[in-house]
Structure formats: C-alpha cells, structure tokens
Design a protein around this motif. Structure first.
Motif, short mmCIF file in Angstrom:
data_model
loop_
_atom_site.label_atom_id
_atom_site.label_comp_id
_atom_site.label_asym_id
_atom_site.label_seq_id
_atom_site.Cartn_x
_atom_site.Cartn_y
_atom_site.Cartn_z
N ARG A 49 0.84 -1.21 0.00
CA ARG A 49 0.00 0.00 0.00
C ARG A 49 0.87 1.25 0.00
NH1 ARG A 49 -2.95 -3.06 3.72
NH2 ARG A 49 -2.01 -1.92 5.44
N ARG A 50 1.92 1.23 0.80
CA ARG A 50 2.85 2.36 0.90
C ARG A 50 3.49 2.65 -0.46
NH1 ARG A 50 8.06 1.99 2.30
NH2 ARG A 50 8.99 3.81 3.16
N GLN A 51 3.90 1.60 -1.16
CA GLN A 51 4.51 1.78 -2.48
C GLN A 51 3.51 2.38 -3.47
OE1 GLN A 51 7.70 1.52 -3.38
NE2 GLN A 51 8.15 1.06 -1.24
N ARG A 52 2.24 1.97 -3.39
CA ARG A 52 1.22 2.54 -4.28
C ARG A 52 1.02 4.02 -3.99
NH1 ARG A 52 -1.25 -2.55 -3.32
NH2 ARG A 52 -2.71 -1.65 -1.84
N VAL A 53 1.08 4.42 -2.72
CA VAL A 53 0.97 5.83 -2.37
C VAL A 53 2.15 6.60 -2.95
CG1 VAL A 53 1.07 7.49 -0.46
CG2 VAL A 53 -0.43 5.50 -0.30
N PHE A 54 3.37 6.07 -2.83
CA PHE A 54 4.54 6.74 -3.40
C PHE A 54 4.41 6.90 -4.92
CE2 PHE A 54 7.27 5.15 0.33
CZ PHE A 54 7.07 6.33 1.03
N GLU A 55 3.89 5.87 -5.58
CA GLU A 55 3.68 5.95 -7.03
C GLU A 55 2.67 7.05 -7.37
OE1 GLU A 55 2.60 1.99 -8.15
OE2 GLU A 55 4.58 1.19 -7.64
N LEU A 56 1.59 7.13 -6.60
CA LEU A 56 0.59 8.17 -6.82
C LEU A 56 1.21 9.56 -6.61
CD1 LEU A 56 -2.27 9.30 -7.23
CD2 LEU A 56 -2.67 8.86 -4.79
N LEU A 57 1.97 9.72 -5.53
CA LEU A 57 2.60 11.01 -5.27
C LEU A 57 3.55 11.41 -6.39
CD1 LEU A 57 3.30 10.67 -1.44
CD2 LEU A 57 1.54 12.06 -2.56
N ALA A 58 4.29 10.46 -6.93
CA ALA A 58 5.20 10.75 -8.04
C ALA A 58 4.41 11.21 -9.27
CB ALA A 58 6.05 9.53 -8.37
N ARG A 59 3.28 10.54 -9.55
CA ARG A 59 2.46 10.95 -10.70
C ARG A 59 1.88 12.35 -10.48
NH1 ARG A 59 0.46 5.68 -10.21
NH2 ARG A 59 -1.60 6.44 -9.58
#
Length: 84
Positions: A49-59
């Motif tokens: 879940r944490r990695q998905r949040v980081f991916e969203l923040l990068a986008r």
C-alpha cells in the motif's frame, strides 16, 4: 502465484524467507509462535500500500509539480490536528 479456492477467494502460498536474528526475536516477542505468518502478511500488505501511495505522489508531482513549503506546512498542521 496464489491459487484461488473453489469459492473464488485467494488462497495462500508458502514462502521461505531469511530474516535477521534480531528481527526474528522481535517478531516472536510480539506474536509468539503462531502469529508469525499473519505478521509477515500484514507487513507486506502495508508495504505494498505504501509503495502505491509513493507511485501516486510521483504521478501527482509530474502533473502538478512538487508541493510548496507552505503546502507542506499546512498539511503537517492538519495532520497534527487530526491526531490530537
């Protein structure tokens, strides 16, 4: 890959992992002999879940640019208010 049960639910898979002695001792102290798999599963789910949040923040950074110092400060203040 996890196999689906007849009811359509995702089953389980058995994996072998290597962890440090200190991590093993801390996990054992936390959950005992019977809760290790559940603890590892929860930790992996949390990290995914944490990695998905980081991916969203990068986008979002790509689309809108990075947050300003003022926006960060506003967010930190809102977070503190929520946790009082």
């Amino acid at each position: 890959m996890a196999k689906k049960s007849r009811a359509g639910r995702v089953g389980t898979v058995k994996r072998s992992v290597t962890i440090s002695d200190a991590t093993d001792q801390a996990a054992h102290a936390l959950v005992g002999d019977r809760g290790f798999s559940a603890l590892v599963n929860q930790a992996l789910e949390h990290e995914l879940r944490r990695q998905r949040v980081f991916e969203l923040l990068a986008r979002l950074d790509e689309k809108y640019g990075p947050l300003t110092s003022e926006q960060i400060q506003e967010g930190e203040e809102a977070w503190r208010r929520l946790n009082e």
